[in-house]
Design a protein around this motif. Sequence first.
Motif, short mmCIF file in Angstrom:
data_model
loop_
_atom_site.label_atom_id
_atom_site.label_comp_id
_atom_site.label_asym_id
_atom_site.label_seq_id
_atom_site.Cartn_x
_atom_site.Cartn_y
_atom_site.Cartn_z
N ASP A 30 54.39 33.26 46.72
CA ASP A 30 54.11 33.38 48.15
C ASP A 30 54.45 34.78 48.64
O ASP A 30 53.73 35.38 49.45
N GLY B 199 48.14 37.02 43.50
CA GLY B 199 49.53 37.40 43.31
C GLY B 199 50.31 36.45 42.43
O GLY B 199 51.41 36.77 42.00
N ARG B 200 49.76 35.29 42.15
CA ARG B 200 50.51 34.28 41.40
C ARG B 200 50.34 34.44 39.91
O ARG B 200 51.30 34.55 39.17
N GLN C 181 51.90 37.42 47.56
CA GLN C 181 50.68 37.29 48.36
C GLN C 181 50.89 37.88 49.75
O GLN C 181 50.01 38.57 50.29
N SER D 4 47.84 42.55 42.02
CA SER D 4 48.11 42.52 43.46
C SER D 4 48.99 43.69 43.87
O SER D 4 48.76 44.33 44.91
N ASP E 222 48.85 40.98 51.46
CA ASP E 222 48.20 40.85 52.77
C ASP E 222 48.72 41.88 53.76
O ASP E 222 47.95 42.49 54.50
N ASP F 207 43.98 32.29 48.32
CA ASP F 207 45.34 31.77 48.48
C ASP F 207 46.11 31.71 47.17
O ASP F 207 47.27 31.27 47.15
#
Length: 896
Positions: free
Chosen positions: A113, A57-58, A116, A26, A120, A54
Amino acid sequence: MSDPPPSPRMITRPSVAVIGGGASGSLTVAQLARCAARTGATVDILLIAPEQPDQLGRGVAYGTDDHRHRLNVPAAKMSAWPHDPQHFLDWLHRHHDADFPAGGFAPRAVFGDYLQDCLDEAIRSTTVRVELVTSTATDVRRHGRRLRISLGDGSSRAADAAVLAIGAGRPAATWAPAALRRSDVFVADPWAADLPPADGDVLLVGTGLTMLDMAMTHARAGRRVHVLSRTGLLPVGHAARPSAPVPPPTLPDQPTAASVRALIDDHIAACGGDWRQAIDSLRGVTTTLWRKLSDECRAELLRTDGRRWNQARHRADAELTTWLQQRLDRGEVVAHRGEITGAQEVPGAVEVTLSDGSRLTVGRVVNCTGPDDRLATRDDALVLNLLASGMVRPGPLGLGVACEIDGRVIAGDGFPSPVWAMGALRKGELWETTAIPEIRVQAGVVARQVLAALPQPELRRRARDPFGLPITASGEASTLYIAALDRILRVQSGAETLVARAVAADPGFALGHAVQALLGAEWGCDVDVATALAAAERAGTTADERERRFIEVAAQRVRAPGAESAAALLSYIQAYPEDALAVSLAVPTIAFGGATELPTEAWALSEGLAPVYGEHWWYLSMLAFIRQEQDRFDEAADLAQRALSIEPGSGHAVHAKAHVHYETGDHAAGLAWLDGWIDRCGARASHRAHFSWHAALHELALGDTAAVTRRYAAQLAPPQVSGVRALVDSASLLWRLHVHGHDAADVRPVLRTVEPELLANPPTAFTALHAAMALAAAHDCQGLTRVRRMADRRGGEVFETVIAPFADALLDLVHGDPDRAADGLVALLDHPALERVGGSAAQREVVEDTALHCAVEAGRSDVAQQLLQHRLQRRPSRSDTALLATLTAPRAVADR
């Protein structure tokens, strides 16, 4: 009926495939998007990952939903962007907790979060097209000039370059007996899936940070959690109040396992036993040290010290280690040291036998041994196919993939490919490569390298400097600026004129205005610095991100020189290492004052840029200067000669060679060579006075004071030299003549060329040292007193422990008390902060010259002899030898 209009010519946009949707993937996509926007690149990005949008990135690290699982690095150090260290903390305050402390440890789910959101935002703010391909990559093969990425659903996608960001391997389970591996109660990968509830006690194998997470997950009333490892080492916590950062130690040239252990032990001792402070300070040089080691040394260190290093290097939130200790004290968590030697299933559980003979019956055994970074043990289709086809090969010790320093993968045939690696895959080459502070820098470097390698002529519409950085200016202004940069790197005059012409040709050239301001502030050029900075900031709205950051750094450096502006410059270089002008600003040399107080910091910065500049003559010149500072004179001479063979006018190479001749006592040859260069190229040198100063030092060491006097009159006296250059070179030469016992010209004409503010409130300790000398030469007690008071006001170790006592000693000397002055100066020579004044060893040597003069004037022959003998051990000097002979001769002879 007329023919239809011709269709527009279709241009295939180059594309980059980023394989992996975790943190490294990411961040790479985000950096690619930003870099493409800055440079005007036209590119498509394919983010190939099995995760749903969703979950991007995790990855494994930040995919947990358990808010008890926390980061093991304070929030203030977890920014996704190297240039904005507070970014994550600011995001936390806006989106999570307005009062979250900078030293707090956020939940890993919250950091997921954040990543992500960063991805975005980077995509939204650019025109780069990013496509999420929700699938698993199974192979990457060359397909003509492009790559073909095979996907798990049987389809494939084409790309011009690929980035492997697939994270770490799963934990190895070869330690587990076959009966245990077959059991339903065995969890081979604790992060692979949600774990169903377990009955009875739990055994966690491995006692690192994964164990700490799993202990919190499984702990509950009435259950005992057993933890087992061969070493018995449990996680340690961060200090509640971390110590101030310290510089890293100097690394050995050819380290061995034993010397590395000694280096760390000595560094811990130097930090007063604070091992946390010592280990943290090694972070910036760990990769450099690792790359210096042979594979044999690496293997030995991992075998004997790897677990202890990981325990000390990767620490946990102190609250969590306190929680663990409390459970250990109450017997709710039980630590065992050893291995599992046998396993037998019993109803609803498994009975395991430990190496000490004890047995445990548990309802679950969880593998917490951490990721296996060996490439050969990975069982995912992508890695297996890449190995089989020769697209990749294992890295050192079999860890990760073989790649270049910028992450470009070295294929099985030994040649670089259009594939780059990120994160854990670079373990073998870098060692430190899994934490966000390392990954965020890697992502920026990889993004720039990938975009530069794409087949995209449209990228070249903007002019670029010699190192590939784009310039936001008209064609004429860009050409003039590039010519000016060339002169700056050569340390040649005329750069300020060319920059002035560039901003006149394009008044909106923000970078040009900023460089103009720096030349006024740093080189003493005739520039209205405030006006130039204001013009740069007004025009900066149309510059790209890199240029805007440079303008911010320039403004800080001019308006508020000090630690903060230095840190900003070094942070900028980390993001844009190709900016040779910024590197020149940061490294103390003949041209600029530098952004580091300790020479070792400048050395580490410069040496780490080898992959960026390679054999460029400017970089070889800078490296030559560093090698002479390290007393590696043969290497310095070789590097300087290599640079001069490419560019005879390289001022940095000449400067390095001049120092080599001086520090090795090769005065006659050094003087002849330097005079020849001054005659050939000196007219173009912007700091010709400093080269003349070097030649005069040779003459002084040879005892030819008449030649020194002639050179001063011809090359160093006003109005030929003025301003700060006159203070540092002309005035200091007159002072040296004086303290060597010779008549010197009046220094007052020199002082009249210097701005009064520069004498009363010098911006750096280096300038203050020379201001004090010049004022002493003029017997200006009031001026010396002002410098002394300024040092008290300025504060800081260097001003308090070097400049203040130096000014005191000079006042004593001017007031006729050389005995007291000698005491103060001799004590100052042994103070470690003297090195942090800046400049070169030859420039700081004037303190020793002054101490020697005071000792002779005070009749303290013993002190003078010790100083001379110490200096003659460093290098031969005809004048020092003659003075020592005079001091040691019988008085009857000396009186004659």
